[in-house]
Design an enzyme around this catalytic site. Structure first.
Site, PDB file in Angstrom:
ATOM      1  N   ASP A  98       0.852  -1.190   0.000  1.00 33.09           N
ATOM      2  CA  ASP A  98       0.000   0.000   0.000  1.00 33.09           C
ATOM      3  C   ASP A  98       0.890   1.242   0.000  1.00 33.09           C
ATOM      4  O   ASP A  98       1.669   1.460   0.930  1.00 33.09           O
ATOM      5  CB  ASP A  98      -0.890  -0.024   1.246  1.00 33.09           C
ATOM      6  CG  ASP A  98      -1.956   1.061   1.237  1.00 33.09           C
ATOM      7  OD1 ASP A  98      -2.090   1.758   0.210  1.00 33.09           O
ATOM      8  OD2 ASP A  98      -2.647   1.221   2.260  1.00 33.09           O
ATOM      9  N   ASP A 116      -3.423   2.460  -5.781  1.00 27.04           N
ATOM     10  CA  ASP A 116      -2.251   2.592  -4.902  1.00 27.04           C
ATOM     11  C   ASP A 116      -1.995   1.358  -4.035  1.00 27.04           C
ATOM     12  O   ASP A 116      -1.246   1.437  -3.055  1.00 27.04           O
ATOM     13  CB  ASP A 116      -2.399   3.826  -4.015  1.00 27.04           C
ATOM     14  CG  ASP A 116      -3.616   3.757  -3.100  1.00 27.04           C
ATOM     15  OD1 ASP A 116      -4.435   2.826  -3.254  1.00 27.04           O
ATOM     16  OD2 ASP A 116      -3.748   4.639  -2.224  1.00 27.04           O
ATOM     17  N   GLU A 117      -2.572   0.223  -4.384  1.00 26.83           N
ATOM     18  CA  GLU A 117      -2.330  -0.982  -3.582  1.00 26.83           C
ATOM     19  C   GLU A 117      -2.416  -2.231  -4.438  1.00 26.83           C
ATOM     20  O   GLU A 117      -3.162  -2.294  -5.410  1.00 26.83           O
ATOM     21  CB  GLU A 117      -3.303  -1.074  -2.399  1.00 26.83           C
ATOM     22  CG  GLU A 117      -4.757  -1.001  -2.790  1.00 26.83           C
ATOM     23  CD  GLU A 117      -5.695  -0.981  -1.586  1.00 26.83           C
ATOM     24  OE1 GLU A 117      -5.405  -1.664  -0.584  1.00 26.83           O
ATOM     25  OE2 GLU A 117      -6.726  -0.295  -1.669  1.00 26.83           O
TER      26      GLU A 117
END
Length: 420
Positions: free
Chosen positions: A15, A117-118
């Site tokens: 993350d 974003d992960e």
């Protein structure tokens, strides 16, 4: 190992820390900015002029002022008069996300992007580095090669890996295995559990379930009575139970897609709303055709100037993928739904998707449908080669409205000289 048993997996959840702000900060440093935005009170925020003025991401110093994601920028500025606000750059973020995924693929072929974003990563058994050392190496490479930090959660399933990555930040690796759940996860607030939103948290609190442990140990029949199948799913998660695989490339079947936009002014005239719908349909149509999908259901949503919401949908006799068809159906729905009061926001969503090559022809489809589709596909090709601004509809000239809304297009994607 007992006969027939399955070896335990090792799952990472990676993350990016304060992704939008970190990516904007790293890019600014590469372009010669003398200050790292992550070290000062700074936020990524939408345009206040066009009424998208909320905090999208914040630095740690900004958080110290009580600034939260989703807060109106005006409130954030009152809390911190010297706050630095930078506009979002979605083209940059997409490229940074792709760079992160590419780096992870060097460590395992099983990488599943979960959001911009992960990612999840299944660490290969028998690798020369132990999982914890591999995670530390990934974090170091992210910081050194791409310029931003990540948190990594490690477990034997995706759920616990994701929960672990949310422990102390930034730039940390955390372990959370099934045997750790009662000690590390059950004391946390119920709102910290994956899939528990603010409304569900309020329902759980009304039931006297304030911690994840409360949910794990609650009566299953009571949870089902109040929350139906979602309550039982939450209880499984609270107990650390998850058997979902890591699906390379995302792997989740597409169920629908949509675009929405907040207009820079209140829409009071039909021609204004019609034009905004056209810009949404333009972007959504391109996305549908790029994905090779057709839609069998169209929905329109609106938000009035007083923030009241309404929506309407229609199941189609066949399936569609052209901008003209999307706009026509959406406009008919809006005419039925809109009471004439000023509008702040419009959205189009499509679902009941099927592959484009599987086309159920409707008796009511005009004979020009295939010609229209071919024309729009030719325009798509030109835009893919020369940018979305290469071909725009004449009705947007001097209109003050963007020809594409609700998506990222080239005007928002400046070229970059490096991975970020």
């Amino acid at each position: 190992m007992p006969h027939g048993s399955t070896p335990a997996r090792t799952i990472f959840h990676i993350d990016a820390n304060a992704a939008y702000l970190s990516w904007s900060a790293a890019h600014a440093l590469q372009q010669g900015c003398p200050t790292d935005l992550r070290t000062i009170p700074a936020v990524v925020g939408g345009s206040e002029k066009s009424r998208h003025g909320i905090v999208l991401a914040k630095s740690t110093p900004a958080k110290a002022y009580g600034i939260q994601t989703g807060m109106p920028l005006a409130d954030a500025r009152r809390r911190c008069p010297g706050l630095v606000v930078v506009p979002p750059d979605y083209g940059l973020y997409l490229k940074a996300s792709a760079a992160m995924t590419d780096l992870l693929l060097e460590h395992s072929p099983l990488v599943q992007p979960f959001s911009i974003d992960e990612c999840f990563l299944e660490y290969p058994a028998g690798s020369h580095l132990p999982p914890l050392a591999a995670a530390d190496r990934i974090r170091a490479r992210m910081a050194g090669e791409l310029g931003f930090t990540v948190n990594i959660g490690i477990s034997s399933n995706k759920l616990l890996a994701k929960m672990a990555s949310d422990f102390q930040k930034p730039d940390r690796t955390h372990l959370l295995f099934p045997e750790d759940v009662p000690r590390k996860m059950w004391p946390l607030p119920a709102g910290d559990l994956f899939m528990v939103g603010s409304r569900t948290e309020r329902k759980l609190r009304r039931l006297g379930l304030c911690t994840i442990g409360d949910v794990a140990l609650a009566d299953s029949a009571m949870l089902h009575s109040h929350l139906k199948s979602h309550g039982l799913l939450l209880q499984r998660y609270a107990r650390g139970i998850d058997g979902s695989p890591v699906l390379p490339g995302g792997g989740v079947p597409m169920k629908g897609m949509g675009n929405s936009t907040t207009a820079p002014f209140d829409m009071e005239r039909p021609e204004e709303a019609r034009q905004v719908l056209l810009s949404l349909a333009e972007t959504l149509g391109m996305r549908l055709r790029k994905a090779g999908m057709r839609a069998g259901l169209v929905a329109v949503s609106l938000t009035y100037a007083d923030f009241l919401h309404a929506s309407r949908q229609r199941k189609l006799p066949g399936s569609i993928d052209t901008t003209r068809e999307l706009h026509s159906v959406a406009w008919n729905l809006l005419e039925e739904l809109w009471d004439g009061a000023p509008l702040r926001k419009l959205g189009i969503h499509v679902s009941a998707l099927q592959e484009g090559r599987i086309h159920q022809t409707s008796l009511f489809e005009p004979p020009t449908g295939e010609k229209q589709r071919a024309a729009e596909q030719a325009v798509d090709l030109l835009r893919s080669r020369y940018g979305n601004a290469a071909v725009i509809r004449a009705s947007f000239l001097h209109s003050g409205l963007p020809p594409h809304s609700g998506g990222t297009w080239d005007a928002e994607c400046p070229s970059m000289s490096s991975l970020l």
